[in-house]
Design a protein around this motif. Structure first.
Motif, PDB file in Angstrom:
ATOM      1  N   ALA A 258       0.841  -1.213   0.000  1.00 54.37           N
ATOM      2  CA  ALA A 258       0.000   0.000   0.000  1.00 54.37           C
ATOM      3  C   ALA A 258       0.866   1.249   0.000  1.00 54.37           C
ATOM      4  CB  ALA A 258      -0.892   0.012   1.248  1.00 54.37           C
ATOM      5  N   VAL A 259       0.320   2.315  -0.564  1.00 54.62           N
ATOM      6  CA  VAL A 259       0.985   3.628  -0.502  1.00 54.62           C
ATOM      7  C   VAL A 259       0.054   4.565   0.248  1.00 54.62           C
ATOM      8  CG1 VAL A 259       1.932   5.557  -1.827  1.00 54.62           C
ATOM      9  CG2 VAL A 259       2.122   3.218  -2.713  1.00 54.62           C
TER      10      VAL A 259
ATOM     11  N   CYS B  55      -2.047  -1.614  -3.281  1.00 52.91           N
ATOM     12  CA  CYS B  55      -1.321  -1.873  -4.526  1.00 52.91           C
ATOM     13  C   CYS B  55      -1.809  -3.129  -5.254  1.00 52.91           C
ATOM     14  CB  CYS B  55       0.168  -1.994  -4.215  1.00 52.91           C
ATOM     15  SG  CYS B  55       0.848  -0.441  -3.607  1.00 52.91           S
ATOM     16  N   ARG B  56      -1.610  -3.135  -6.542  1.00 51.14           N
ATOM     17  CA  ARG B  56      -1.852  -4.362  -7.323  1.00 51.14           C
ATOM     18  C   ARG B  56      -0.469  -4.910  -7.654  1.00 51.14           C
ATOM     19  NH1 ARG B  56      -2.729  -5.833 -12.791  1.00 51.14           N
ATOM     20  NH2 ARG B  56      -3.865  -7.805 -12.818  1.00 51.14           N
ATOM     21  N   MET B  57      -0.113  -5.998  -6.955  1.00 54.73           N
ATOM     22  CA  MET B  57       1.239  -6.519  -7.041  1.00 54.73           C
ATOM     23  C   MET B  57       1.523  -7.059  -8.443  1.00 54.73           C
ATOM     24  SD  MET B  57       1.550  -6.036  -3.805  1.00 54.73           S
ATOM     25  CE  MET B  57       3.184  -6.689  -3.507  1.00 54.73           C
ATOM     26  N   ALA B  58       2.759  -6.832  -8.895  1.00 54.59           N
ATOM     27  CA  ALA B  58       3.135  -7.288 -10.234  1.00 54.59           C
ATOM     28  C   ALA B  58       3.316  -8.809 -10.271  1.00 54.59           C
ATOM     29  CB  ALA B  58       4.427  -6.597 -10.660  1.00 54.59           C
TER      30      ALA B  58
ATOM     31  N   PRO C 294      -5.310  -2.270 -15.633  1.00 54.80           N
ATOM     32  CA  PRO C 294      -3.993  -2.881 -15.881  1.00 54.80           C
ATOM     33  C   PRO C 294      -2.858  -2.319 -15.023  1.00 54.80           C
ATOM     34  CG  PRO C 294      -4.384  -1.188 -17.517  1.00 54.80           C
ATOM     35  CD  PRO C 294      -5.606  -1.211 -16.633  1.00 54.80           C
ATOM     36  N   ALA C 295      -3.201  -1.601 -13.965  1.00 61.31           N
ATOM     37  CA  ALA C 295      -2.137  -1.060 -13.122  1.00 61.31           C
ATOM     38  C   ALA C 295      -1.373  -2.175 -12.426  1.00 61.31           C
ATOM     39  CB  ALA C 295      -2.734  -0.145 -12.055  1.00 61.31           C
ATOM     40  N   THR C 296      -0.066  -2.009 -12.341  1.00 59.75           N
ATOM     41  CA  THR C 296       0.696  -2.741 -11.330  1.00 59.75           C
ATOM     42  C   THR C 296       1.473  -1.665 -10.582  1.00 59.75           C
ATOM     43  OG1 THR C 296       2.679  -3.129 -12.674  1.00 59.75           O
ATOM     44  CG2 THR C 296       0.965  -4.837 -12.724  1.00 59.75           C
ATOM     45  N   ILE C 297       1.515  -1.813  -9.288  1.00 61.00           N
ATOM     46  CA  ILE C 297       2.226  -0.826  -8.478  1.00 61.00           C
ATOM     47  C   ILE C 297       2.625  -1.480  -7.169  1.00 61.00           C
ATOM     48  CG2 ILE C 297      -0.014   0.140  -7.673  1.00 61.00           C
ATOM     49  CD1 ILE C 297       1.660   2.868  -7.535  1.00 61.00           C
ATOM     50  N   GLU C 298       3.829  -1.154  -6.677  1.00 57.18           N
ATOM     51  CA  GLU C 298       4.303  -1.666  -5.395  1.00 57.18           C
ATOM     52  C   GLU C 298       4.961  -0.505  -4.638  1.00 57.18           C
ATOM     53  OE1 GLU C 298       4.959  -6.268  -6.967  1.00 57.18           O
ATOM     54  OE2 GLU C 298       6.605  -5.305  -5.881  1.00 57.18           O
TER      55      GLU C 298
ATOM     56  N   ARG D 242       8.115  -3.682 -11.493  1.00 61.63           N
ATOM     57  CA  ARG D 242       6.940  -3.921 -10.657  1.00 61.63           C
ATOM     58  C   ARG D 242       5.836  -2.860 -10.797  1.00 61.63           C
ATOM     59  NH1 ARG D 242       8.318  -7.562  -6.439  1.00 61.63           N
ATOM     60  NH2 ARG D 242       9.932  -8.939  -7.278  1.00 61.63           N
ATOM     61  N   THR D 243       6.206  -1.652 -11.226  1.00 54.75           N
ATOM     62  CA  THR D 243       5.246  -0.541 -11.262  1.00 54.75           C
ATOM     63  C   THR D 243       5.160   0.003 -12.677  1.00 54.75           C
ATOM     64  OG1 THR D 243       5.644   0.041  -8.950  1.00 54.75           O
ATOM     65  CG2 THR D 243       4.824   1.808 -10.376  1.00 54.75           C
ATOM     66  N   ASN D 244       3.931   0.176 -13.186  1.00 53.99           N
ATOM     67  CA  ASN D 244       3.788   0.729 -14.540  1.00 53.99           C
ATOM     68  C   ASN D 244       3.138   2.123 -14.492  1.00 53.99           C
ATOM     69  OD1 ASN D 244       1.033   0.230 -14.175  1.00 53.99           O
ATOM     70  ND2 ASN D 244       1.007  -1.603 -15.467  1.00 53.99           N
ATOM     71  N   TYR D 245       3.049   2.761 -15.660  1.00 57.55           N
ATOM     72  CA  TYR D 245       2.518   4.134 -15.708  1.00 57.55           C
ATOM     73  C   TYR D 245       1.082   4.193 -15.221  1.00 57.55           C
ATOM     74  CZ  TYR D 245       6.603   6.156 -17.989  1.00 57.55           C
ATOM     75  OH  TYR D 245       7.876   6.615 -18.243  1.00 57.55           O
ATOM     76  N   GLU D 246       0.296   3.161 -15.534  1.00 57.55           N
ATOM     77  CA  GLU D 246      -1.103   3.148 -15.087  1.00 57.55           C
ATOM     78  C   GLU D 246      -1.163   3.111 -13.553  1.00 57.55           C
ATOM     79  OE1 GLU D 246      -3.823   3.735 -16.695  1.00 57.55           O
ATOM     80  OE2 GLU D 246      -5.168   3.248 -15.018  1.00 57.55           O
ATOM     81  N   GLY D 247      -0.263   2.381 -12.942  1.00 52.37           N
ATOM     82  CA  GLY D 247      -0.199   2.343 -11.476  1.00 52.37           C
ATOM     83  C   GLY D 247       0.076   3.728 -10.906  1.00 52.37           C
ATOM     84  N   VAL D 248       1.011   4.418 -11.522  1.00 56.32           N
ATOM     85  CA  VAL D 248       1.350   5.766 -11.049  1.00 56.32           C
ATOM     86  C   VAL D 248       0.154   6.714 -11.264  1.00 56.32           C
ATOM     87  CG1 VAL D 248       2.830   7.768 -11.513  1.00 56.32           C
ATOM     88  CG2 VAL D 248       3.840   5.496 -11.266  1.00 56.32           C
TER      89      VAL D 248
END
Ligand code: CIR
Length: 251
Positions: A70-71, A80-83, A110-114, A132-138
């Motif tokens: 989580a952030v 977060c959606r883990m990669a 489609p977000a992945t973020i950690e 682990r983190t993509n632009y959609e996650g950000v």
């Protein structure tokens, strides 16, 4: 704002099967990892933080690395959606604790973020776009947490915070590769020598900085910059590709 809480979760029974590329992974000791984790929690409590213990998760090997789940910023949490498939499901225990304290939102496909990618620095976030983190996650993080996020693109790394952390007082510690990145402009940067790069993952509580034991030069640099340093033995965490920040969510 200085943190007042730390969310933690002790290493579960499957810890030795963690994701890891560390050459000494096969020697990891669960007993020692739990001892090192207990010392870490004790240190955070001594520094005045309320330590919130998420119940142990024996289903997911990497579940003690709660930072990635989580952030938290501006009184809200993005779950977060883990990669990595093997880490999906870990977030539920952390989300259940955070939900008692603040509004939460789950990042969506489609977000992945950690959280290990997200450096918190004076009301702004700097995030890795990594393995682990993509632009959609950000984008989802920026929108829900209502905060500006600068990015550092490097798909070859697991998490940005293994290389860049914020010490406080406008000072970052960053490995040579990232020290001149525009996202870090305006900060004073301490660059540890190559052999001490692992020590760039630091955890600050006020003017005190927790740093990995065994990296003297990096510790001296941080002390000379005006911080108190507490040296922590995290050998069994390092063998699972983790470091000091990974073991907690501070807010
Ligand atoms: C993983 O590969 O996901 C774990 N073995 C290590 C996660 C470390 N977390 C972090 O740096 N925030």
């Amino acid at each position: 704002m200085e943190p007042r809480h730390a969310i933690v979760r002790e290493p579960g029974n499957l810890y030795t099967s963690c994701l890891s590329e560390h050459p000494l992974h096969h020697t990891v000791s669960l007993k020692k990892a739990r001892e090192q984790h207990a010392k870490y929690c004790e240190t955070l409590a001594e520094l005045g933080l309320e330590v919130i213990r998420v119940p142990r998760d024996d289903q997911h090997p990497d579940s003690c690395f709660v930072e990635d789940n989580a952030v938290v910023e501006n009184g809200k949490a993005l779950i977060c959606r883990m990669a990595k498939e093997s880490r999906r499901g870990e977030q539920a225990g952390v989300a259940a604790e955070l939900e008692k304290l603040m509004p939460i939102k789950w990042a969506e496909e489609p977000a992945t973020i950690e959280g290990g990618d997200v450096v918190h620095a004076k009301g702004k976030l700097i995030s890795g776009i990594s393995d682990r983190t993509n632009y959609e996650g950000v984008a989802q993080m920026q929108e829900w947490l209502n905060v500006h996020v600068s990015t550092i693109f490097d798909p070859t790394i697991m998490h940005l915070k293994s290389y860049v952390t914020y010490l406080g007082k406008d000072i970052m510690i960053a490995t040579d590769k990232y020290a001149n990145h525009p996202a870090l402009e305006g900060f004073n940067i301490l660059i540890p020598p190559a052999e001490d790069e692992y020590a760039a993952d630091t955890l600050s509580v006020g003017d005190t900085v927790l740093m990995a034991k065994g990296y003297e030069t990096a510790q001296i640099m941080v002390k000379e910059a005006g911080f108190n340093v507490i040296s922590m033995d995290v050998s069994e965490i390092q063998k699972c590709d983790g470091a000091l920040t990974c073991l907690s969510i501070l807010f």
